[in-house]
Design a protein around this motif. Structure first.
Motif, PDB file in Angstrom:
ATOM      1  N   SER A   1       0.784  -1.205   0.015  1.00 27.41           N
ATOM      2  CA  SER A   1      -0.004  -0.051  -0.031  1.00 27.41           C
ATOM      3  C   SER A   1       0.908   1.421   0.125  1.00 27.41           C
ATOM      4  O   SER A   1       2.056   1.211   0.033  1.00 27.41           O
ATOM      5  CB  SER A   1      -1.007   0.072   1.133  1.00 27.41           C
ATOM      6  N   GLY A   2       0.204   2.414   0.018  1.00 28.37           N
ATOM      7  CA  GLY A   2       0.921   3.675   0.045  1.00 28.37           C
ATOM      8  C   GLY A   2       2.173   4.000  -0.908  1.00 28.37           C
ATOM      9  O   GLY A   2       1.993   3.783  -1.968  1.00 28.37           O
ATOM     10  N   ILE A   3       3.047   4.509  -0.158  1.00 26.69           N
ATOM     11  CA  ILE A   3       4.265   4.936  -0.833  1.00 26.69           C
ATOM     12  C   ILE A   3       4.912   3.676  -1.600  1.00 26.69           C
ATOM     13  O   ILE A   3       5.200   4.025  -2.793  1.00 26.69           O
ATOM     14  CB  ILE A   3       5.279   5.457  -0.122  1.00 26.69           C
ATOM     15  N   GLY A   4       5.181   2.721  -1.071  1.00 26.33           N
ATOM     16  CA  GLY A   4       5.967   1.480  -1.555  1.00 26.33           C
ATOM     17  C   GLY A   4       4.998   0.915  -2.864  1.00 26.33           C
ATOM     18  O   GLY A   4       5.706   0.688  -3.791  1.00 26.33           O
TER      19      GLY A   4
ATOM     20  N   ARG B   1       4.552   0.519  -8.872  1.00 22.14           N
ATOM     21  CA  ARG B   1       3.560   1.023 -10.201  1.00 22.14           C
ATOM     22  C   ARG B   1       4.380   1.877 -11.035  1.00 22.14           C
ATOM     23  O   ARG B   1       4.358   1.761 -12.022  1.00 22.14           O
ATOM     24  CB  ARG B   1       2.404   1.857  -9.374  1.00 22.14           C
ATOM     25  N   LEU B   2       4.945   2.887 -10.576  1.00 16.85           N
ATOM     26  CA  LEU B   2       5.758   3.636 -11.306  1.00 16.85           C
ATOM     27  C   LEU B   2       7.112   3.155 -11.859  1.00 16.85           C
ATOM     28  O   LEU B   2       7.430   3.535 -12.977  1.00 16.85           O
ATOM     29  CB  LEU B   2       6.086   5.144 -10.601  1.00 16.85           C
ATOM     30  N   LEU B   3       7.596   2.536 -11.095  1.00 20.60           N
ATOM     31  CA  LEU B   3       8.693   1.640 -11.522  1.00 20.60           C
ATOM     32  C   LEU B   3       8.487   0.547 -12.874  1.00 20.60           C
ATOM     33  O   LEU B   3       9.027   0.648 -13.950  1.00 20.60           O
ATOM     34  CB  LEU B   3       9.598   0.654 -10.622  1.00 20.60           C
ATOM     35  N   LEU B   4       7.054  -0.155 -12.735  1.00 19.99           N
ATOM     36  CA  LEU B   4       6.474  -0.664 -13.783  1.00 19.99           C
ATOM     37  C   LEU B   4       6.178   0.024 -15.133  1.00 19.99           C
ATOM     38  O   LEU B   4       6.770  -0.444 -15.998  1.00 19.99           O
ATOM     39  CB  LEU B   4       5.317  -1.508 -13.423  1.00 19.99           C
TER      40      LEU B   4
ATOM     41  N   GLU C   1       3.208  11.236  -4.891  1.00 16.39           N
ATOM     42  CA  GLU C   1       4.077  12.578  -4.588  1.00 16.39           C
ATOM     43  C   GLU C   1       5.241  12.412  -4.170  1.00 16.39           C
ATOM     44  O   GLU C   1       6.307  12.713  -4.655  1.00 16.39           O
ATOM     45  CB  GLU C   1       3.358  13.522  -4.032  1.00 16.39           C
ATOM     46  N   VAL C   2       5.446  11.274  -2.984  1.00 20.93           N
ATOM     47  CA  VAL C   2       6.749  10.819  -2.779  1.00 20.93           C
ATOM     48  C   VAL C   2       7.189   9.786  -3.632  1.00 20.93           C
ATOM     49  O   VAL C   2       8.388   9.741  -4.114  1.00 20.93           O
ATOM     50  CB  VAL C   2       6.514  10.065  -1.325  1.00 20.93           C
ATOM     51  N   ALA C   3       6.425   8.795  -4.094  1.00 21.21           N
ATOM     52  CA  ALA C   3       6.859   7.785  -5.035  1.00 21.21           C
ATOM     53  C   ALA C   3       7.698   8.685  -6.223  1.00 21.21           C
ATOM     54  O   ALA C   3       8.625   7.962  -6.963  1.00 21.21           O
ATOM     55  CB  ALA C   3       5.779   6.871  -5.654  1.00 21.21           C
ATOM     56  N   ASN C   4       6.979   9.539  -6.975  1.00 26.49           N
ATOM     57  CA  ASN C   4       7.712  10.362  -8.117  1.00 26.49           C
ATOM     58  C   ASN C   4       9.156  10.664  -7.732  1.00 26.49           C
ATOM     59  O   ASN C   4      10.072  10.566  -8.593  1.00 26.49           O
ATOM     60  CB  ASN C   4       6.793  11.459  -8.172  1.00 26.49           C
ATOM     61  N   VAL C   5       9.361  11.056  -6.523  1.00 28.09           N
ATOM     62  CA  VAL C   5      10.857  11.333  -6.107  1.00 28.09           C
ATOM     63  C   VAL C   5      11.703  10.157  -6.123  1.00 28.09           C
ATOM     64  O   VAL C   5      12.809  10.247  -6.397  1.00 28.09           O
ATOM     65  CB  VAL C   5      10.754  12.242  -4.949  1.00 28.09           C
TER      66      VAL C   5
ATOM     67  N   VAL D   1       9.900  15.653   1.026  1.00 25.24           N
ATOM     68  CA  VAL D   1       8.955  15.435   0.505  1.00 25.24           C
ATOM     69  C   VAL D   1       7.871  15.952   1.188  1.00 25.24           C
ATOM     70  O   VAL D   1       6.991  15.279   1.694  1.00 25.24           O
ATOM     71  CB  VAL D   1       8.523  14.367  -0.348  1.00 25.24           C
ATOM     72  N   ASP D   2       7.756  17.314   1.884  1.00 27.32           N
ATOM     73  CA  ASP D   2       6.986  17.479   3.037  1.00 27.32           C
ATOM     74  C   ASP D   2       6.374  18.923   3.108  1.00 27.32           C
ATOM     75  O   ASP D   2       5.863  19.179   4.301  1.00 27.32           O
ATOM     76  CB  ASP D   2       8.168  17.545   4.270  1.00 27.32           C
ATOM     77  N   SER D   3       5.980  19.328   1.882  1.00 27.54           N
ATOM     78  CA  SER D   3       5.294  20.658   1.967  1.00 27.54           C
ATOM     79  C   SER D   3       5.639  21.781   2.739  1.00 27.54           C
ATOM     80  O   SER D   3       5.065  22.865   3.306  1.00 27.54           O
ATOM     81  CB  SER D   3       3.817  20.315   2.389  1.00 27.54           C
ATOM     82  N   GLY D   4       7.107  21.831   3.031  1.00 26.20           N
ATOM     83  CA  GLY D   4       7.792  22.647   3.927  1.00 26.20           C
ATOM     84  C   GLY D   4       7.802  22.338   5.505  1.00 26.20           C
ATOM     85  O   GLY D   4       8.145  23.324   6.217  1.00 26.20           O
TER      86      GLY D   4
END
Length: 266
Positions: free
Chosen positions: A17-20, A25-28, A235-239, A258-261
């Motif tokens: 789930s989540g970031i992992g 998904r993005l790596l695929l 948004e974290v996975a992109n980085v 990745v923390d919105s400041g």
């Protein structure tokens, strides 16, 4: 943008789930072959079913990163499925013991450090030989804003994530000349099952809705998150995926917030 990782082989832990999951998904999508892992076999199988990939590019093997035998078996299964991995992304973690320092006993500290610090250490120890074989490798560990800006009601988690950052920095000095680049990401208050549980507990304690709990948490506990919302896992996975790519060929020993400041200092 072509990230240059088509054909690379990646392992992502904490991927049910989540970031992992979003990282997998993005790596695929970028053409990598991906092994996903998490503790619960049923949740992991369901997570794999939600991912789409050509036959042979997605594998799912359950493992607990705190258990050496589980990691050894995960390594054997991964080797059998894809051979040596090029990319390792560690996302598994827990909030751990919460409360003021005087309220947390040894078990609270030990159980949190076991997952959030020693888990990554054991995982990297098991898979480091793979990452050193191909003269090209990427290791991304998940830290947290808490590593740089500790909060008094979750010090075991803060200490563990600070340890992860120090661990990654040390690794980045040891293996860069072999082609292995090591970095961390530091998310803050992301929309994941972990923060869902935190907000459900906060809502119960305050007799409020979850939405009100999130709003009050942002106002009272995370005032520097200027976007005034939880981040999304993607948004974290992109980085993370950028750091896994050829585009990050000169990035080593860094922590990407990745923390919105949320972290108030420079």
């Amino acid at each position: 943008m072509d990230l240059g990782i088509t054909g690379r082989k990646a392992l992502v832990t904490g991927a049910d789930s989540g970031i992992g999951w979003n990282t997998a998904r993005l790596l695929l999508e970028e053409g990598a072959t991906v092994v996903i892992s998490d503790r619960d076999p049923e949740r992991l199988e369901a997570a794999a079913a939600r991912l789409s990939a050509d036959e042979g590019r997605l594998h799912a093997f359950a493992a607990d990163i705190t258990k050496v035998d589980d990691l050894r078996e995960l390594h054997e299964k991964t080797q059998g499925a894809v051979g040596d991995i090029d990319i390792l992304v560690q996302c598994a973690g827990v909030t751990g013991a919460q409360g003021l320092f005087h309220e947390i006993d040894d078990e609270g500290w030990t159980s949190t450090l076991e997952v959030d610090l020693l888990g990554p250490v054991r995982l990297v120890r098991e898979f480091l030989p793979d990452l050193r074989t191909g003269e090209w490798g990427r290791l991304v560990l998940t830290a947290s804003e808490d590593a740089l800006q500790p909060y008094d009601d979750e010090l075991p988690y803060c200490a563990a994530k600070a340890g992860v950052m120090s661990f990654a920095k040390g690794l980045s000095r040891s293996y860069a000349q072999e082609g292995l680049l090591v970095n961390t990401v530091g998310p803050a208050f992301i929309n994941t099952p972990m923060t869902d549980a935190m907000m459900a507990k906060r809502a119960d304690e305050r007799g409020s809705s979850v939405e009100e709990a999130i709003e009050s948490f942002l106002d009272e506990e995370r005032p520097y998150m200027e976007l005034k919302r939880r981040g999304e896992p993607e948004e974290v996975a992109n980085v993370i995926v950028f750091l896994c790519s050829d585009r990050a060929s000169f990035v080593n020993g860094s922590n990407y917030r990745v923390d919105s400041g949320s972290v108030a200092t420079i």
